[in-house]
Design a protein around this motif. Structure first.
Motif, mmCIF file in Angstrom:
data_model
loop_
_atom_site.group_PDB
_atom_site.id
_atom_site.type_symbol
_atom_site.label_atom_id
_atom_site.label_comp_id
_atom_site.label_asym_id
_atom_site.label_seq_id
_atom_site.Cartn_x
_atom_site.Cartn_y
_atom_site.Cartn_z
ATOM 1 N N ALA A 8 0.811 -1.224 0.000
ATOM 2 C CA ALA A 8 0.000 0.000 0.000
ATOM 3 C C ALA A 8 0.844 1.273 0.000
ATOM 4 C CB ALA A 8 -0.940 -0.009 1.203
ATOM 5 N N GLU A 9 2.002 1.242 0.663
ATOM 6 C CA GLU A 9 2.716 2.493 0.944
ATOM 7 C C GLU A 9 4.075 2.619 0.287
ATOM 8 O OE1 GLU A 9 1.235 4.866 2.314
ATOM 9 O OE2 GLU A 9 -0.520 3.775 3.031
ATOM 10 N N TYR A 10 4.601 1.539 -0.293
ATOM 11 C CA TYR A 10 5.936 1.603 -0.885
ATOM 12 C C TYR A 10 6.016 2.698 -1.954
ATOM 13 C CZ TYR A 10 10.193 0.159 -3.322
ATOM 14 O OH TYR A 10 11.435 0.132 -3.921
ATOM 15 N N GLY A 11 5.040 2.697 -2.867
ATOM 16 C CA GLY A 11 5.067 3.663 -3.956
ATOM 17 C C GLY A 11 4.966 5.098 -3.473
ATOM 18 N N ARG A 12 4.093 5.331 -2.479
ATOM 19 C CA ARG A 12 3.942 6.693 -1.980
ATOM 20 C C ARG A 12 5.224 7.161 -1.302
ATOM 21 N NH1 ARG A 12 1.489 9.773 2.432
ATOM 22 N NH2 ARG A 12 1.129 7.915 3.692
ATOM 23 N N ALA A 13 5.860 6.279 -0.520
ATOM 24 C CA ALA A 13 7.094 6.662 0.167
ATOM 25 C C ALA A 13 8.197 6.989 -0.839
ATOM 26 C CB ALA A 13 7.537 5.531 1.103
ATOM 27 N N VAL A 14 8.345 6.152 -1.874
ATOM 28 C CA VAL A 14 9.360 6.418 -2.897
ATOM 29 C C VAL A 14 9.071 7.726 -3.607
ATOM 30 C CG1 VAL A 14 10.316 5.620 -5.103
ATOM 31 C CG2 VAL A 14 9.974 3.996 -3.239
ATOM 32 N N SER A 15 7.797 7.981 -3.910
ATOM 33 C CA SER A 15 7.459 9.197 -4.645
ATOM 34 C C SER A 15 7.705 10.450 -3.818
ATOM 35 C CB SER A 15 5.999 9.150 -5.115
ATOM 36 O OG SER A 15 5.111 9.122 -4.019
ATOM 37 N N VAL A 16 7.395 10.393 -2.513
ATOM 38 C CA VAL A 16 7.638 11.553 -1.647
ATOM 39 C C VAL A 16 9.122 11.879 -1.604
ATOM 40 C CG1 VAL A 16 7.608 12.353 0.745
ATOM 41 C CG2 VAL A 16 5.561 11.312 -0.240
ATOM 42 N N GLN A 32 13.502 0.993 1.007
ATOM 43 C CA GLN A 32 13.759 -0.430 1.229
ATOM 44 C C GLN A 32 14.411 -0.661 2.591
ATOM 45 O OE1 GLN A 32 16.076 -1.428 -2.237
ATOM 46 N NE2 GLN A 32 14.268 -1.797 -3.516
ATOM 47 N N ASP A 33 15.349 0.213 2.966
ATOM 48 C CA ASP A 33 15.973 0.106 4.286
ATOM 49 C C ASP A 33 14.933 0.283 5.393
ATOM 50 O OD1 ASP A 33 18.432 -0.325 3.180
ATOM 51 O OD2 ASP A 33 19.178 1.713 3.490
ATOM 52 N N ALA A 34 14.004 1.213 5.188
ATOM 53 C CA ALA A 34 12.968 1.457 6.195
ATOM 54 C C ALA A 34 12.090 0.227 6.386
ATOM 55 C CB ALA A 34 12.122 2.666 5.798
ATOM 56 N N PHE A 35 11.731 -0.429 5.320
ATOM 57 C CA PHE A 35 10.908 -1.634 5.441
ATOM 58 C C PHE A 35 11.691 -2.791 6.056
ATOM 59 C CE2 PHE A 35 7.845 0.389 2.549
ATOM 60 C CZ PHE A 35 6.657 0.001 3.161
ATOM 61 N N THR A 36 12.979 -2.858 5.760
ATOM 62 C CA THR A 36 13.811 -3.875 6.418
ATOM 63 C C THR A 36 13.839 -3.652 7.924
ATOM 64 O OG1 THR A 36 15.201 -4.094 4.441
ATOM 65 C CG2 THR A 36 16.124 -4.868 6.531
ATOM 66 N N THR A 37 13.985 -2.393 8.332
ATOM 67 C CA THR A 37 13.962 -2.055 9.755
ATOM 68 C C THR A 37 12.602 -2.393 10.362
ATOM 69 O OG1 THR A 37 15.537 -0.257 9.367
ATOM 70 C CG2 THR A 37 14.303 -0.201 11.432
ATOM 71 N N ALA A 38 11.528 -2.113 9.639
ATOM 72 C CA ALA A 38 10.177 -2.431 10.125
ATOM 73 C C ALA A 38 10.022 -3.932 10.342
ATOM 74 C CB ALA A 38 9.136 -1.926 9.136
ATOM 75 N N ALA A 39 10.535 -4.722 9.406
ATOM 76 C CA ALA A 39 10.434 -6.174 9.540
ATOM 77 C C ALA A 39 11.180 -6.686 10.769
ATOM 78 C CB ALA A 39 10.971 -6.852 8.277
ATOM 79 N N GLU A 40 12.230 -5.965 11.169
ATOM 80 C CA GLU A 40 12.998 -6.365 12.355
ATOM 81 C C GLU A 40 12.348 -5.877 13.649
ATOM 82 O OE1 GLU A 40 16.702 -4.523 11.525
ATOM 83 O OE2 GLU A 40 17.355 -6.049 10.053
ATOM 84 N N GLN A 41 11.801 -4.652 13.641
ATOM 85 C CA GLN A 41 11.333 -4.024 14.875
ATOM 86 C C GLN A 41 9.861 -4.280 15.183
ATOM 87 O OE1 GLN A 41 12.311 0.148 15.032
ATOM 88 N NE2 GLN A 41 14.521 -0.182 14.722
ATOM 89 N N TRP A 42 9.004 -4.254 14.181
ATOM 90 C CA TRP A 42 7.569 -4.322 14.448
ATOM 91 C C TRP A 42 7.123 -5.616 15.121
ATOM 92 C CZ3 TRP A 42 4.972 -1.820 9.503
ATOM 93 C CH2 TRP A 42 5.355 -0.476 9.443
ATOM 94 N N PRO A 43 7.691 -6.771 14.743
ATOM 95 C CA PRO A 43 7.276 -7.990 15.454
ATOM 96 C C PRO A 43 7.613 -7.958 16.949
ATOM 97 C CG PRO A 43 8.330 -8.548 13.381
ATOM 98 C CD PRO A 43 8.566 -7.077 13.602
ATOM 99 N N VAL A 44 8.614 -7.158 17.320
ATOM 100 C CA VAL A 44 9.032 -7.067 18.725
ATOM 101 C C VAL A 44 8.326 -5.910 19.438
ATOM 102 C CG1 VAL A 44 10.992 -6.733 20.283
ATOM 103 C CG2 VAL A 44 11.288 -8.055 18.160
ATOM 104 N N LYS A 45 8.340 -4.728 18.813
ATOM 105 C CA LYS A 45 7.802 -3.524 19.444
ATOM 106 C C LYS A 45 6.343 -3.256 19.099
ATOM 107 C CE LYS A 45 12.319 -1.186 19.458
ATOM 108 N NZ LYS A 45 13.059 0.035 19.034
ATOM 109 N N GLY A 46 5.830 -3.945 18.108
ATOM 110 C CA GLY A 46 4.466 -3.701 17.673
ATOM 111 C C GLY A 46 4.405 -2.719 16.523
#
Length: 407
Positions: A8-16, A32-46
């Protein structure tokens, strides 16, 4: 969850970020780095309360860090300083960030297939493999095409800017192709992509209200989307003839048909308008197959394509029988396309011939789980029919060992 947000948001983030940086590669790498960080942090921090904002903020911070590390003189530092502030809304003829980047990527300096592939990669959140399947080419071929397109942008210093009115028409063909391919990628199960494509189609219609092909694409998407609820049953595709029409969205059908009538008054037919007209005919049961064949003839004249010819052959089977349709299908060079083999299997079945080999070829090439489920079901049915035919044959054959030479 992360995959849904990515879509949903990859394209908007790249365009901004591209709009602020003017650097496509840096923007894409940061997101891409931001989504990699999200994949690492969100399962732990929510998952954060505003995940889209979190992605854009994190990506912007990544870009700032990279610019500072690579800073040489004032230029990179100035870019980093700019990114520390929320990007201001840019005033231009295209009132939507994602649509802006679509028009920007569809620069006439790039070949049309490269324009479409690059934009799908950046805006649609599609993998290289998914884009390759849409183009019916091997994945390595598509990967090279995307790399070359980016390289040409860098070498030619093509600016990432908002196109003005004068630039819009020459880029329209590629833009429409991108929106339609995004829609097709969401056709079966990615509801967000289908909805996003329709949203972009509505923005385009507001932006270019006198372009009939823009309206044709919107009508086509609305009419196809109207059948979404009837398209799948227990994870398996339900073919058009077998769909429960009570589950079709009457409002979308009415809107799509109204747009088709408006396009007819323009009398400037194009491929999307013709495809919309075909779907409008299907939306008024019973389908007038002679009209469908006539519309496919018009579509072939406007856009000659073996895929269009394949779909026309399906309609010919309804008007002139499966034997003629099979001859037309067998003349097409579409061996890599799973629907080519699936159509052949259906026509062979209607002719009383064994469809097993064609079904196996279709299954070997199909990748979507729903398409594979449908093909496996048809293979099982063909296998049962073979066993039934063998049983009938044994009932009429002489007993084993019996001498029949004198009969």
């Amino acid at each position: 969850m992360i995959e849904e947000i990515f879509r949903a948001e990859y394209g908007r983030a790249v365009s901004v970020l591209t709009r602020v940086l003017g650097d496509l590669d840096l923007a894409e790498e940061a997101v891409q780095d931001a989504f990699t960080t999200a994949a690492e942090q969100w399962p732990v921090k929510g998952v954060p309360p505003a995940p889209a904002g979190w992605i854009i903020t994190t990506a912007r911070n990544r870009a700032i860090d990279k610019l500072r590390r690579e800073s040489k003189g004032h230029e990179k530092l100035a870019q980093a300083a700019l990114l520390q502030h929320e990007p201001e809304e840019e005033v231009g003829d295209v009132p939507d960030d994602r649509l802006r980047l679509i028009f920007t990527c569809c620069h006439p300096a790039l070949a049309l297939p490269a324009q479409v592939a690059l934009t799908l990669k950046l805006l649609g959140g599609l993998t290289t493999g998914e884009i390759a399947r849409a183009f019916l080419v091997p994945e390595p071929t598509m990967a090279q095409r995307i790399v070359r397109a980016k390289g040409k942008i860098r070498a030619a210093r093509i600016p990432y800017r908002v196109p003005r009115d004068a630039d819009l028409p020459e880029r329209l063909k590629a833009v429409l192709a991108v929106v339609y391919l995004i829609f097709n990628e969401g056709y079966l199960d990615k509801v967000g992509l289908e909805a996003e494509a329709i949203r972009l189609g509505r923005v385009l219609a507001q932006l270019m209200p006198d372009e009939p092909e823009v309206w044709g694409l919107l009508a086509l998407m609305l009419l196809v989307a109207s059948r979404r609820e009837a398209r799948l049953r227990d994870g398996e595709i339900v073919l058009l003839a077998d769909q429960d029409r009570s589950r079709w969205d009457a409002d979308l059908i009415a809107e799509g048909q109204d747009i088709v009538r408006r396009c007819l008054r323009w009398n400037r037919p194009g491929p999307y308008q013709i495809q919309a007209a075909i779907n409008a005919v299907h939306s008024d049961p019973p389908t007038d197959w002679h009209q469908v064949v006539a519309l496919y003839d018009q579509l072939l004249a406007v856009t000659p394509s073996p895929v269009v010819a394949l779909h026309r052959a399906v309609a010919v089977a309804e008007t002139d029988g499966p034997e003629k349709a099979l001859r037309e299908v067998d003349a097409l060079d579409l061996d890599r396309y799973h629907l080519f083999h699936a159509v052949r299997a259906e026509l062979l079945t209607r002719l009383g011939q064994d469809p097993t080999a064609a079904l196996e070829a279709a299954l070997d090439r199909a990748e979507h789980p729903a398409e594979r489920a449908l093909l496996r079901g048809r293979l099982a049915a063909a296998d049962q029919q073979d066993h039934a035919d063998e049983h009938d044959q044994h009932d009429h054959d002489p007993q084993p060992g019996r001498d029949t030479t004198g009969l």
